[in-house]
Design an enzyme around this catalytic site. Structure first.
Site, short mmCIF file in Angstrom:
data_model
loop_
_atom_site.label_atom_id
_atom_site.label_comp_id
_atom_site.label_asym_id
_atom_site.label_seq_id
_atom_site.Cartn_x
_atom_site.Cartn_y
_atom_site.Cartn_z
N LYS A 177 -8.52 17.75 -82.12
CA LYS A 177 -8.40 16.39 -81.68
C LYS A 177 -9.67 15.48 -81.91
CE LYS A 177 -4.08 16.83 -80.11
NZ LYS A 177 -2.97 16.01 -80.74
N LYS A 280 8.53 16.92 -85.50
CA LYS A 280 8.76 17.57 -84.21
C LYS A 280 9.93 17.10 -83.95
CE LYS A 280 4.09 16.73 -82.66
NZ LYS A 280 3.04 16.21 -81.63
MG MG Z 1 -0.05 14.89 -83.72
#
Ligand code: MG
Length: 388
Positions: A177, A280
């Site tokens: 991240k 997703k």
């Molecule tokens: Mg992502």
């Protein structure tokens, strides 16, 4: 024929082993909505809503999903005869705009129920229903490679140490991240630690802007560090500037938040906004859309991979089934449950072998995991049951 006789909706609080930090903040305990679906023939399954507590990743939250499921989504589907699991999406699409994570929770449960009733694993049912998989006669994969997503670390050295540990555990890919100011030095440190050949990626969760020179410079610097992709650098609803940025960079852009369904995937391909999709199923409203995106991307030569939403072992079962399809050619965020949870709610927690692979439960009907119902009972903070 599928006909839902009963749906129980519950919220649990599942303690994390360690806090998980993204550009949006820190999560210590995962609030999770679970659904238990029962067919009129007595078949049952569990499903999971991937919405988070806050609307930072998606507009959907635990609260909005509870409302949407109770008021609109469950009443639309319960007691209704559906000849195929695709019918669930068609019914929801006609009556409910948005609320994709809430819709997906039931829609994916209907797919799992259909698999259970047909004596198929969920992965096998998806392979039959995917145009790409069925046209090529591809069987679902028996194993899916897994990568790890590392939250933002306090400094580059810590990220380097954690990257080395992840590589030693067998992970096939490390995703870090990043956010403006916590990027280039961090990626350099991780690259130095794991070496040139190892697959590294970054995920910015939409925190960069082409209006800021410093952001562009950082993105250009990361373009030279051998990353396999830069995920969602720009805003969640922006396809045009991603296309502009993709023309500047040689590293493939991967879109996550920007892909809300098959329509935005078509737009992404037309504009050239990205070369990889993080798929997703919860974000796109469920499996009907996930299959359409998978097949559209396969046709365009664009690989997809399955990201994670801090799912419990129930939600993980759905992701593993989806990631067994042929165009999921990049490792998924499918870390073992023990990485996240003090104790997972499935009886046989998900594990990863020494080659960084998760086994797809092709030998079991439906989702392929047994739920620890006693533990779910202990963790439940509220529940509601709806009957046909
Ligand atoms: Mg992502």
């Amino acid at each position: 024929m599928i006909r839902l006789a009963r749906i129980t909706l519950r919220e649990i609080r599942l303690p994390l082993r360690e806090p998980f930090e993204t550009s949006a903040g820190v999560v210590e305990q995962r609030r999770i909505l679970l659904l238990q679906l029962a067919d009129t023939d007595g078949s049952e399954t569990w499903s999971e809503c991937v919405a988070e507590a806050l609307p930072t990743y998606s507009p959907d939250t635990v609260e909005t999903c509870w409302l949407a499921l109770s008021r609109w989504i469950v009443p639309l589907l319960i007691g209704r005869s559906m000849s195929a699991p695709r019918d669930a999406h068609a019914i929801l699409e006609a009556h409910v705009r948005g609320h994709r994570m809430a819709r997906a929770a039931v829609e994916m449960g209907v797919w799992a129920l259909a698999a259970t009733k047909s004596g198929l694993s969920l992965a096998s049912l998806l392979a039959v229903e995917s145009e790409t998989a069925s046209a090529s006669g591809a069987e679902p994969r028996a194993f899916v490679e897994t990568g790890i997503a590392l939250g933002m670390q306090p400094d580059p050295d810590t990220l380097a140490e954690r990257s080395l540990a992840a590589r030693a555990e067998g992970y096939r890919r490390i995703k870090m991240k990043i956010a403006p100011g916590k990027d280039v030095q961090y990626v350099r440190a991780a690259r130095k630690a794991v070496g040139k050949g190892f697959t590294l990626t970054v995920d910015a969760n939409g925190s960069y802007s082409l209006d800021d020179r410093k952001h562009i410079k950082a993105l250009e610097a990361m373009d030279t560090l051998g990353l396999a992709m830069i995920e969602q650098p720009l805003a969640h609803d922006d396809l045009v500037h991603h296309a502009e940025l993709q023309r500047l960079l040689s590293t493939p852009i991967c879109l996550d938040e920007s892909i809300s369904g098959d329509a935005s995937t078509e737009e992404m391909l037309a504009l050239g906004s990205a070369r990889i999709v993080n798929l997703k199923p919860g974000r796109v409203g469920g499996f009907q859309q996930a299959l359409a995106i998978h097949d559209r991307c396969a046709g365009a030569g664009v690989p997809v991979w399955c990201g994670g939403m801090l799912e419990s072992g129930i939600g993980r079962a759905y992701n593993v089934a989806l990631a067994s399809l042929p165009n999921f050619t990049e490792p998924g965020d499918l870390s073992p449950g023990s990485r996240y949870w003090q104790r997972d709610i499935v009886v046989q927690p998900w594990t990863m072998d020494a080659q960084g692979r998760v086994k797809v439960p092709l030998d079991r009907n439906g989702i392929g995991v047994d739920v620890d119902t006693a533990l779910v009972g202990e963790l439940t903070v509220r529940s509601a049951t709806f009957r046909a």
